[in-house]
Scaffold this motif. Sequence first.
Motif, PDB file in Angstrom:
ATOM      1  N   UNK A 100       0.831  -1.199   0.000  1.00 62.54           N
ATOM      2  CA  UNK A 100       0.000   0.000   0.000  1.00 62.54           C
ATOM      3  C   UNK A 100       0.868   1.253   0.000  1.00 62.54           C
ATOM      4  N   UNK A 101       0.438   2.241  -0.782  1.00 67.52           N
ATOM      5  CA  UNK A 101       1.148   3.522  -0.802  1.00 67.52           C
ATOM      6  C   UNK A 101       0.402   4.567   0.004  1.00 67.52           C
ATOM      7  N   UNK A 102      -0.801   4.229   0.478  1.00 64.43           N
ATOM      8  CA  UNK A 102      -1.612   5.221   1.171  1.00 64.43           C
ATOM      9  C   UNK A 102      -2.595   4.541   2.112  1.00 64.43           C
ATOM     10  N   UNK A 103      -3.060   5.326   3.085  1.00 62.52           N
ATOM     11  CA  UNK A 103      -4.065   4.840   4.029  1.00 62.52           C
ATOM     12  C   UNK A 103      -5.071   5.953   4.282  1.00 62.52           C
ATOM     13  N   UNK A 104      -6.300   5.543   4.595  1.00 64.36           N
ATOM     14  CA  UNK A 104      -7.287   6.474   5.132  1.00 64.36           C
ATOM     15  C   UNK A 104      -7.459   6.105   6.595  1.00 64.36           C
ATOM     16  N   UNK A 105      -7.001   6.987   7.481  1.00 68.52           N
ATOM     17  CA  UNK A 105      -7.083   6.724   8.919  1.00 68.52           C
ATOM     18  C   UNK A 105      -8.367   7.335   9.455  1.00 68.52           C
ATOM     19  N   UNK A 106      -9.176   6.512  10.101  1.00 66.67           N
ATOM     20  CA  UNK A 106     -10.515   6.922  10.511  1.00 66.67           C
ATOM     21  C   UNK A 106     -10.632   6.938  12.030  1.00 66.67           C
ATOM     22  N   UNK A 127       3.898   9.157   7.384  1.00 67.24           N
ATOM     23  CA  UNK A 127       4.873   9.926   6.608  1.00 67.24           C
ATOM     24  C   UNK A 127       6.290   9.389   6.795  1.00 67.24           C
ATOM     25  N   UNK A 128       6.585   8.899   7.974  1.00 66.11           N
ATOM     26  CA  UNK A 128       7.905   8.314   8.213  1.00 66.11           C
ATOM     27  C   UNK A 128       8.114   7.042   7.405  1.00 66.11           C
ATOM     28  N   UNK A 129       6.994   6.396   7.036  1.00 64.46           N
ATOM     29  CA  UNK A 129       7.063   5.180   6.216  1.00 64.46           C
ATOM     30  C   UNK A 129       6.894   5.474   4.721  1.00 64.46           C
ATOM     31  N   UNK A 130       6.742   6.740   4.373  1.00 65.99           N
ATOM     32  CA  UNK A 130       6.539   7.106   2.976  1.00 65.99           C
ATOM     33  C   UNK A 130       5.117   6.936   2.502  1.00 65.99           C
ATOM     34  N   UNK A 131       4.161   6.858   3.424  1.00 70.13           N
ATOM     35  CA  UNK A 131       2.761   6.686   3.068  1.00 70.13           C
ATOM     36  C   UNK A 131       2.037   8.030   2.976  1.00 70.13           C
ATOM     37  N   UNK A 132       1.168   8.132   2.012  1.00 70.43           N
ATOM     38  CA  UNK A 132       0.250   9.278   1.860  1.00 70.43           C
ATOM     39  C   UNK A 132      -0.967   8.971   2.718  1.00 70.43           C
ATOM     40  N   UNK A 133      -1.486   9.967   3.462  1.00 75.84           N
ATOM     41  CA  UNK A 133      -2.560   9.680   4.406  1.00 75.84           C
ATOM     42  C   UNK A 133      -3.768  10.599   4.204  1.00 75.84           C
ATOM     43  N   UNK A 134      -4.924   9.977   4.252  1.00 74.97           N
ATOM     44  CA  UNK A 134      -6.215  10.654   4.108  1.00 74.97           C
ATOM     45  C   UNK A 134      -6.977  10.515   5.420  1.00 74.97           C
ATOM     46  N   UNK A 135      -7.759  11.526   5.769  1.00 75.48           N
ATOM     47  CA  UNK A 135      -8.643  11.452   6.925  1.00 75.48           C
ATOM     48  C   UNK A 135     -10.023  11.938   6.499  1.00 75.48           C
ATOM     49  N   UNK A 136     -10.968  11.862   7.437  1.00 71.71           N
ATOM     50  CA  UNK A 136     -12.342  12.257   7.135  1.00 71.71           C
ATOM     51  C   UNK A 136     -12.867  13.122   8.255  1.00 71.71           C
ATOM     52  N   UNK A 137     -13.624  14.145   7.900  1.00 74.15           N
ATOM     53  CA  UNK A 137     -14.176  15.042   8.900  1.00 74.15           C
ATOM     54  C   UNK A 137     -15.616  15.370   8.552  1.00 74.15           C
TER      55      UNK A 137
END
Length: 284
Positions: A100-106, A127-137
């Motif tokens: 995975x290159x990205x995660x959505x953290x909920x 970010x320390x692992x090179x992952x792009x991160x998405x959240x939801x609000x």
Amino acid sequence: MPLVTTGELVTGAAARHRAVAAFNIITLEHIEAVIAGAESAEAPVVLQVSENAVKFRYGRLLPLARAAVAAAERAAVPVALHLDHVQSDDLLRQAPGAGFSSVMYDAARLPYADNLAATRAAADWAHAQGLWIEAELGQIGGKAGQPALDAHAPGARTDPAEARAFVTDSGVDALAVAIGSTHAMTTRTATLDHDRLKRLAATLDVPLVLHGSSGVPDAELTAAVAGGIAKVNIGTALNIAMTGAIRTYLAENPEAVDSRKYLSVGREAMVRAVAGIVTTLTSA
């Protein structure tokens, strides 16, 4: 072709005022159908594995993830792999080693301060692992320790000023916003709040994501892309296509027992659904 990253697909789409489609996968048939549909539409795509899908697969991430990676590497269009709606920190930490290159953290279920703290910690680790991160609000709760209103609750709307503070303080790379769509809709009747989307797009400097898009009509989707949505999540639409096709096949062939017969019918129905949605988004 090699896997690409979700970040490059979404930020590239946002820069061009376009959107990339992201489909939730559950079975190998989902994976194959999403890629075939994207190839038919000649467009990049994101394969998403949700925490719920991992639970369905006996809590094991790697079998489905490795199947997705193998299929993506043989695709004729760019494909990225995204871990969706992650609430478990243990699952989050499995993402880099699974392709995975990205995660959505909920963490939206938590009161605002706890949501922000958890998301900030997840973003720093990602970010320390090179992952792009998405959240939801959604609509911010947190008053007197109350949890936030779920982003897909009736009437939930993301406040632009609160969203700006959340993005700044959490460090996330993209934000899914509540503007009227709802998860698991089986009819395409959602009406989006385009004025709010316009204000969110003007306020935030990260790509915006639309969840629950299966219930959004084509005209609303194209307007949402024009208004600033850069990633569109779809899940239920595939299950509707697959289940409907299989149900019809079995009704017409009650003697059928070879699962390849009805699974292939279900898979082709998903291919058509994917191609239609991707074409709608790329023509927006």
